[in-house]
Design a protein around this motif. Structure first.
Motif, PDB file in Angstrom:
ATOM      1  N   ASP A   3       0.834  -1.209   0.000  1.00 13.77           N
ATOM      2  CA  ASP A   3       0.000   0.000   0.000  1.00 13.77           C
ATOM      3  C   ASP A   3       0.866   1.255   0.000  1.00 13.77           C
ATOM      4  OD1 ASP A   3      -2.364  -1.378  -0.061  1.00 13.77           O
ATOM      5  OD2 ASP A   3      -2.685  -1.324   2.114  1.00 13.77           O
ATOM      6  N   GLN A   4       1.975   1.182   0.721  1.00 15.38           N
ATOM      7  CA  GLN A   4       2.876   2.329   0.792  1.00 15.38           C
ATOM      8  C   GLN A   4       3.508   2.593  -0.587  1.00 15.38           C
ATOM      9  OE1 GLN A   4       6.179   1.900   3.523  1.00 15.38           O
ATOM     10  NE2 GLN A   4       5.676   3.885   4.435  1.00 15.38           N
ATOM     11  N   ASP A   5       3.870   1.511  -1.288  1.00 15.46           N
ATOM     12  CA  ASP A   5       4.423   1.651  -2.643  1.00 15.46           C
ATOM     13  C   ASP A   5       3.388   2.250  -3.584  1.00 15.46           C
ATOM     14  OD1 ASP A   5       6.865   0.592  -1.873  1.00 15.46           O
ATOM     15  OD2 ASP A   5       6.320  -1.461  -2.473  1.00 15.46           O
ATOM     16  N   HIS A   6       2.141   1.791  -3.471  1.00 12.65           N
ATOM     17  CA  HIS A   6       1.054   2.334  -4.290  1.00 12.65           C
ATOM     18  C   HIS A   6       0.877   3.828  -4.026  1.00 12.65           C
ATOM     19  CE1 HIS A   6      -0.761  -0.931  -6.527  1.00 12.65           C
ATOM     20  NE2 HIS A   6      -0.628  -1.723  -5.480  1.00 12.65           N
ATOM     21  N   GLN A   7       0.960   4.199  -2.754  1.00 12.92           N
ATOM     22  CA  GLN A   7       0.774   5.598  -2.382  1.00 12.92           C
ATOM     23  C   GLN A   7       1.897   6.464  -2.952  1.00 12.92           C
ATOM     24  OE1 GLN A   7      -2.078   6.214  -1.199  1.00 12.92           O
ATOM     25  NE2 GLN A   7      -1.830   8.387  -0.925  1.00 12.92           N
ATOM     26  N   ARG A   8       3.141   5.964  -2.875  1.00 15.27           N
ATOM     27  CA  ARG A   8       4.281   6.709  -3.427  1.00 15.27           C
ATOM     28  C   ARG A   8       4.147   6.847  -4.944  1.00 15.27           C
ATOM     29  NH1 ARG A   8       8.692   3.366  -1.237  1.00 15.27           N
ATOM     30  NH2 ARG A   8       7.769   3.115   0.787  1.00 15.27           N
ATOM     31  N   LEU A  10       1.355   6.802  -6.681  1.00 17.79           N
ATOM     32  CA  LEU A  10       0.270   7.743  -6.954  1.00 17.79           C
ATOM     33  C   LEU A  10       0.746   9.187  -6.806  1.00 17.79           C
ATOM     34  CD1 LEU A  10      -2.698   8.445  -7.495  1.00 17.79           C
ATOM     35  CD2 LEU A  10      -3.144   8.104  -5.059  1.00 17.79           C
ATOM     36  N   ILE A  11       1.500   9.471  -5.765  1.00 17.90           N
ATOM     37  CA  ILE A  11       1.998  10.839  -5.543  1.00 17.90           C
ATOM     38  C   ILE A  11       2.919  11.256  -6.686  1.00 17.90           C
ATOM     39  CG2 ILE A  11       3.475  12.252  -4.048  1.00 17.90           C
ATOM     40  CD1 ILE A  11       2.259  10.609  -1.663  1.00 17.90           C
ATOM     41  N   ARG A  14       0.856  11.753  -9.904  1.00 19.27           N
ATOM     42  CA  ARG A  14       0.093  13.010  -9.893  1.00 19.27           C
ATOM     43  C   ARG A  14       0.973  14.231 -10.105  1.00 19.27           C
ATOM     44  NH1 ARG A  14      -3.484  12.472  -4.754  1.00 19.27           N
ATOM     45  NH2 ARG A  14      -3.046  14.682  -4.688  1.00 19.27           N
ATOM     46  N   GLN A  68      -7.806   9.324  -5.207  1.00 19.68           N
ATOM     47  CA  GLN A  68      -7.650   8.254  -4.215  1.00 19.68           C
ATOM     48  C   GLN A  68      -6.933   7.035  -4.792  1.00 19.68           C
ATOM     49  OE1 GLN A  68      -8.482   8.534  -0.987  1.00 19.68           O
ATOM     50  NE2 GLN A  68      -9.100  10.634  -1.367  1.00 19.68           N
ATOM     51  N   SER A  69      -7.646   6.277  -5.576  1.00 18.18           N
ATOM     52  CA  SER A  69      -7.121   5.016  -6.083  1.00 18.18           C
ATOM     53  C   SER A  69      -6.825   5.128  -7.574  1.00 18.18           C
ATOM     54  CB  SER A  69      -8.143   3.898  -5.840  1.00 18.18           C
ATOM     55  OG  SER A  69      -7.786   2.741  -6.562  1.00 18.18           O
TER      56      SER A  69
END
Length: 184
Positions: A3-8, A10-11, A14, A68-69
């Motif tokens: 999840d942390q990799d996905h969040q990074r 995504l940031i 973006r 978000q996702s």
């Protein structure tokens, strides 16, 4: 991927990071193509729609819209793109049929010309929707590439690709027809 990799990812995505965009493309291209194929029932068109989605994401900077996702955003975007394509394709089929009906009313003096016209119309009906629309807009309505591309909601490069493939198909189809038609 955590999840942390996905969040990074995504940031970075973006922010318009090219490496993140490439990673997103590699990760989501195949699943999105499969989803598009299930909706469109056409492998080539499914791939075109996914490629165009990624082109639009990058060129129009739509990556800023992802909140978000990333996965949800991409799957929703491709579903909407395919449904819009199907709506446009349905309208195009109706336009093509109306054009064919109108064109078939035209009477030629020479039976060979009439027969050639029938072969051409039949070949035009066999073209995939996007290729047919591209051919119609550019060659029958005399629109400029950028006007036709804008009307179709695709890039000029995609339009040229559709035109190239349409003309190649029509040449092959009509080459065989005219050889037999005019040998008699």
């Amino acid at each position: 991927m955590t999840d942390q990799d996905h969040q990074r990812l995504l940031i970075a995505f973006r922010k318009g990071d090219g490496a993140a965009f490439e990673q997103v493309f590699k990760q989501y291209f195949k699943p999105l193509r499969l989803q598009a194929f299930f909706l469109l029932k056409n492998e080539e068109e499914a791939e075109d729609q996914v490629q165009q989605l990624f082109l639009d994401l990058w060129n129009k900077q739509l990556y800023h819209n992802v909140q978000q996702s990333l996965q949800s955003y991409l799957h929703t975007a491709i579903r909407n793109r395919c449904l819009n394509y199907l709506t446009r394709a349905d309208k195009e089929i109706k336009m093509r049929d109306a054009y064919a009906d109108h064109a078939s009313v035209v009477v030629f003096e020479d039976n060979r010309e009439q027969l050639l016209q029938r072969y051409l119309l039949a070949a035009l009906h066999e073209l995939p929707t996007q290729r047919s629309k591209a051919f119609h807009l550019v060659h029958l309505e005399n629109k400029k590439y950028h006007e036709a591309a804008e009307e179709m909601g695709i890039s000029v490069i995609s339009l040229k690709s559709h035109l190239k493939l349409a003309l190649k198909f029509l040449r092959m189809r009509l080459k065989f027809t005219t050889v037999h038609l005019f040998d008699k």
